[in-house]
Motif scaffolding. Structure first.
Motif, PDB file in Angstrom:
ATOM      1  N   LEU A 302      -4.128  10.145  31.591  1.00  0.00           N
ATOM      2  CA  LEU A 302      -5.135   9.198  32.074  1.00  0.00           C
ATOM      3  C   LEU A 302      -4.795   7.768  31.670  1.00  0.00           C
ATOM      4  CD1 LEU A 302      -7.777   8.620  33.496  1.00  0.00           C
ATOM      5  CD2 LEU A 302      -8.996   9.223  31.396  1.00  0.00           C
ATOM      6  N   LEU A 303      -4.319   7.594  30.456  1.00  0.00           N
ATOM      7  CA  LEU A 303      -3.959   6.256  29.985  1.00  0.00           C
ATOM      8  C   LEU A 303      -2.857   5.651  30.849  1.00  0.00           C
ATOM      9  CD1 LEU A 303      -4.955   4.432  27.720  1.00  0.00           C
ATOM     10  CD2 LEU A 303      -3.168   5.372  26.236  1.00  0.00           C
ATOM     11  N   ALA A 304      -1.890   6.473  31.262  1.00  0.00           N
ATOM     12  CA  ALA A 304      -0.813   5.988  32.135  1.00  0.00           C
ATOM     13  C   ALA A 304      -1.373   5.567  33.493  1.00  0.00           C
ATOM     14  CB  ALA A 304       0.250   7.069  32.307  1.00  0.00           C
ATOM     15  N   HIS A 305      -2.332   6.314  34.012  1.00  0.00           N
ATOM     16  CA  HIS A 305      -2.977   5.940  35.284  1.00  0.00           C
ATOM     17  C   HIS A 305      -3.654   4.584  35.156  1.00  0.00           C
ATOM     18  CE1 HIS A 305      -2.439   9.299  37.975  1.00  0.00           C
ATOM     19  NE2 HIS A 305      -2.891  10.177  37.077  1.00  0.00           N
ATOM     20  N   LEU A 306      -4.396   4.394  34.064  1.00  0.00           N
ATOM     21  CA  LEU A 306      -5.184   3.178  33.901  1.00  0.00           C
ATOM     22  C   LEU A 306      -4.312   1.956  33.623  1.00  0.00           C
ATOM     23  CD1 LEU A 306      -8.224   4.547  31.851  1.00  0.00           C
ATOM     24  CD2 LEU A 306      -7.952   4.349  34.328  1.00  0.00           C
ATOM     25  N   CYS A 307      -3.172   2.181  32.989  1.00  0.00           N
ATOM     26  CA  CYS A 307      -2.259   1.063  32.708  1.00  0.00           C
ATOM     27  C   CYS A 307      -1.499   0.606  33.950  1.00  0.00           C
ATOM     28  CB  CYS A 307      -1.271   1.447  31.610  1.00  0.00           C
ATOM     29  SG  CYS A 307      -1.996   1.427  29.957  1.00  0.00           S
ATOM     30  N   SER A 308      -1.688   1.307  35.053  1.00  0.00           N
ATOM     31  CA  SER A 308      -1.036   0.863  36.299  1.00  0.00           C
ATOM     32  C   SER A 308      -1.818  -0.247  36.992  1.00  0.00           C
ATOM     33  CB  SER A 308      -0.862   2.049  37.258  1.00  0.00           C
ATOM     34  OG  SER A 308      -2.112   2.549  37.655  1.00  0.00           O
ATOM     35  N   CYS A 309      -3.000  -0.589  36.447  1.00  0.00           N
ATOM     36  CA  CYS A 309      -3.737  -1.737  36.986  1.00  0.00           C
ATOM     37  C   CYS A 309      -3.813  -2.827  35.906  1.00  0.00           C
ATOM     38  CB  CYS A 309      -5.129  -1.340  37.465  1.00  0.00           C
ATOM     39  SG  CYS A 309      -6.291  -0.895  36.175  1.00  0.00           S
ATOM     40  N   ALA A 310      -3.940  -4.073  36.341  1.00  0.00           N
ATOM     41  CA  ALA A 310      -3.865  -5.220  35.422  1.00  0.00           C
ATOM     42  C   ALA A 310      -4.948  -5.170  34.343  1.00  0.00           C
ATOM     43  CB  ALA A 310      -3.977  -6.521  36.219  1.00  0.00           C
ATOM     44  N   ASP A 311      -6.177  -4.830  34.734  1.00  0.00           N
ATOM     45  CA  ASP A 311      -7.265  -4.770  33.755  1.00  0.00           C
ATOM     46  C   ASP A 311      -7.014  -3.691  32.707  1.00  0.00           C
ATOM     47  OD1 ASP A 311      -8.549  -6.788  35.070  1.00  0.00           O
ATOM     48  OD2 ASP A 311      -9.912  -5.477  36.188  1.00  0.00           O
ATOM     49  N   ARG A 313      -4.032  -2.582  31.665  1.00  0.00           N
ATOM     50  CA  ARG A 313      -2.969  -3.042  30.756  1.00  0.00           C
ATOM     51  C   ARG A 313      -3.510  -4.072  29.780  1.00  0.00           C
ATOM     52  NH1 ARG A 313      -0.093  -2.765  35.748  1.00  0.00           N
ATOM     53  NH2 ARG A 313      -0.420  -4.990  36.109  1.00  0.00           N
ATOM     54  N   GLU A 314      -4.375  -4.944  30.294  1.00  0.00           N
ATOM     55  CA  GLU A 314      -4.933  -5.985  29.429  1.00  0.00           C
ATOM     56  C   GLU A 314      -5.777  -5.369  28.304  1.00  0.00           C
ATOM     57  OE1 GLU A 314      -7.688 -10.043  29.768  1.00  0.00           O
ATOM     58  OE2 GLU A 314      -7.143  -8.914  31.568  1.00  0.00           O
ATOM     59  N   GLN A 315      -6.615  -4.388  28.663  1.00  0.00           N
ATOM     60  CA  GLN A 315      -7.431  -3.737  27.636  1.00  0.00           C
ATOM     61  C   GLN A 315      -6.569  -2.957  26.650  1.00  0.00           C
ATOM     62  OE1 GLN A 315     -10.885  -1.534  28.693  1.00  0.00           O
ATOM     63  NE2 GLN A 315     -11.695  -3.097  30.080  1.00  0.00           N
ATOM     64  N   PHE A 316      -5.506  -2.370  27.144  1.00  0.00           N
ATOM     65  CA  PHE A 316      -4.596  -1.632  26.259  1.00  0.00           C
ATOM     66  C   PHE A 316      -3.986  -2.567  25.214  1.00  0.00           C
ATOM     67  CE2 PHE A 316      -0.324  -0.183  25.159  1.00  0.00           C
ATOM     68  CZ  PHE A 316      -0.557   1.121  24.745  1.00  0.00           C
ATOM     69  N   ILE A 348       3.692  -1.787  30.725  1.00  0.00           N
ATOM     70  CA  ILE A 348       3.327  -2.902  29.838  1.00  0.00           C
ATOM     71  C   ILE A 348       4.420  -3.957  29.806  1.00  0.00           C
ATOM     72  CG2 ILE A 348       2.839  -3.532  27.442  1.00  0.00           C
ATOM     73  CD1 ILE A 348       0.537  -2.096  28.849  1.00  0.00           C
ATOM     74  N   SER A 349       5.683  -3.511  29.745  1.00  0.00           N
ATOM     75  CA  SER A 349       6.792  -4.471  29.673  1.00  0.00           C
ATOM     76  C   SER A 349       6.899  -5.285  30.953  1.00  0.00           C
ATOM     77  CB  SER A 349       8.114  -3.744  29.398  1.00  0.00           C
ATOM     78  OG  SER A 349       8.425  -2.842  30.446  1.00  0.00           O
ATOM     79  N   LYS A 350       6.687  -4.643  32.097  1.00  0.00           N
ATOM     80  CA  LYS A 350       6.704  -5.373  33.369  1.00  0.00           C
ATOM     81  C   LYS A 350       5.571  -6.387  33.418  1.00  0.00           C
ATOM     82  CE  LYS A 350       8.813  -1.708  36.165  1.00  0.00           C
ATOM     83  NZ  LYS A 350       8.583  -0.734  37.256  1.00  0.00           N
ATOM     84  N   PHE A 351       4.416  -5.977  32.928  1.00  0.00           N
ATOM     85  CA  PHE A 351       3.254  -6.849  32.889  1.00  0.00           C
ATOM     86  C   PHE A 351       3.526  -8.075  32.009  1.00  0.00           C
ATOM     87  CE2 PHE A 351      -0.799  -7.840  30.589  1.00  0.00           C
ATOM     88  CZ  PHE A 351      -1.462  -8.423  31.658  1.00  0.00           C
TER      89      PHE A 351
END
Length: 361
Positions: A302-311, A313-316, A348-351
């Motif tokens: 689930l964390l990988a799914h959520l990190c695919s959107c900007a918000d 990644r930012e919260q992570f 995260i690195s791409k972001f």
């Protein structure tokens, strides 16, 4: 007991144990009821274990062998001094007619409470009752009870019993019955709203109700098509995230909450809504507690799914333990977690790289 030789015709051909409730099949062979019913339920090719002739799966075609039962009971009583336990006379098995009467009583207000109590007691008694109840339409009745409580009086009276009965029916169902139940809840738009209402109503009051409701919600979400899943409201996700925060719940309930979020994540704007509901922070907090492998895998998926959107990644990145908790699980738990952890770091690195480019511009 080991010194007493059991007469050969007293032993069940399947379990090889003395029969407590001997029944005869249409092939003429006698088995213990529990053993042959389990065989009929689980066998892919439903045939008599001895004659190999076809057998009907319906246990109503099993005929009680009263003469043999009395002989077994008399033998047990005669050998009680040698350590042989007496065998009580078994209760008559539940019939569809008995169950259908209780289902009809649910429609009569003065009989409703008693009928619910009877059905609940039957469901928790044994698996044979559950199978009979499934064929008599009890699942439909329980869905109706839950949705009616949501539509009409908004009270949780009897909801816990209805949820427990429904969960027992679902968990014990065969493939055909499970497909029927999936169709039943998948086509009922109000049922999903009813379960959300139950979780919201009981979020702080009754852990038992949530433990019953969450596995059913998971199965309901799996039965839905993409159209209703894409229109779920933010409040729905806030309720599910609040379930994840409750450490008094069973592991199954928390896993079900994670499954629900994973299943709904790809549709519509659900990913953004899940992030807005505070799931990223809660997932990191859950991972910090070092839960069992299966639960940790769900957290990372689930964390990988959520990190695919900007918000997401930012919260992570805003969480002080985000990077640390992911890096510490690599090569320590399972290949699934390794794969998801590396995917998270890749996102995260791409972001971060894009953020640097934006600042330069």
């Amino acid at each position: 007991m080991t010194e007493v030789e059991i007469p050969q015709f007293f032993a069940c051909p399947i379990s090889l144990q003395i029969m407590k409730d001997p029944v005869t099949t249409v092939t003429g062979i006698t088995y213990d009821r529990e053993s042959i019913e389990h065989w009929l339920l689980k066998a892919k090719d439903c045939r008599c274990p001895i004659t190999k002739q076809p057998l009907p799966r319906n246990s109503e075609f099993l005929t009680p062998n009263h003469t043999l039962r009395r002989l077994i009971q008399a033998w047990c009583s005669a050998n009680e001094a040698n350590g042989v336990d007496k065998i009580p006379t078994p209760k008559s098995p539940l019939s569809n007619a008995n169950v259908e009467k209780f289902v009809k009583d649910l429609e009569i207000p003065r009989r409703f409470q008693n009928a619910m109590m009877k059905l609940h007691n039957l469901a928790v008694e044994n698996e044979r009752n559950i199978r009979c109840m499934a064929s008599a339409g009890v699942a439909e009745a329980m869905v109706h009870v839950i949705t009616n409580r949501f539509r009409q009086d908004k009270t949780a009276s009897c909801v816990e019993e209805a949820l427990r009965i429904l969960r027992l029916l679902w968990s014990s169902a065969n493939v055909v019955e499970k497909n029927h139940m999936k169709s039943l809840v998948g086509q009922n738009c109000d049922f999903l709203n009813s379960l959300t209402w139950v979780l919201q109503l009981q979020s702080k009051n009754n852990v038992k109700v949530i433990n019953e409701a969450m596995p059913i919600l998971k199965l309901t979400i799996e039965a839905k098509d993409s159209t209703p899943l894409g229109s779920l409201r933010l409040e729905f996700f806030r309720v599910i995230v609040s379930v994840m925060k409750n450490r008094e719940l069973s592991q199954q309930a928390i896993k079900s909450a994670l499954h629900v979020l994973i299943e709904t994540c790809p549709f519509g704007r659900n990913r953004t809504k899940i992030v807005e509901a505070g799931a990223v922070e809660e997932l990191i907090e859950l991972a910090l507690e070092k839960p069992e492998k299966n639960l940790t895998e769900l957290v990372f998926i689930l964390l990988a799914h959520l990190c695919s959107c900007a918000d997401g990644r930012e919260q992570f990145l805003q969480h002080a333990a985000g990077i640390a908790v992911v890096s510490k699980r690599i090569l320590r738990v399972s290949p699934t977690i390794d794969d998801r952890a590396l995917h998270i770091f890749s996102l995260i690195s791409k972001f971060q790289h894009l953020m640097k480019l934006c600042k330069r511009c």
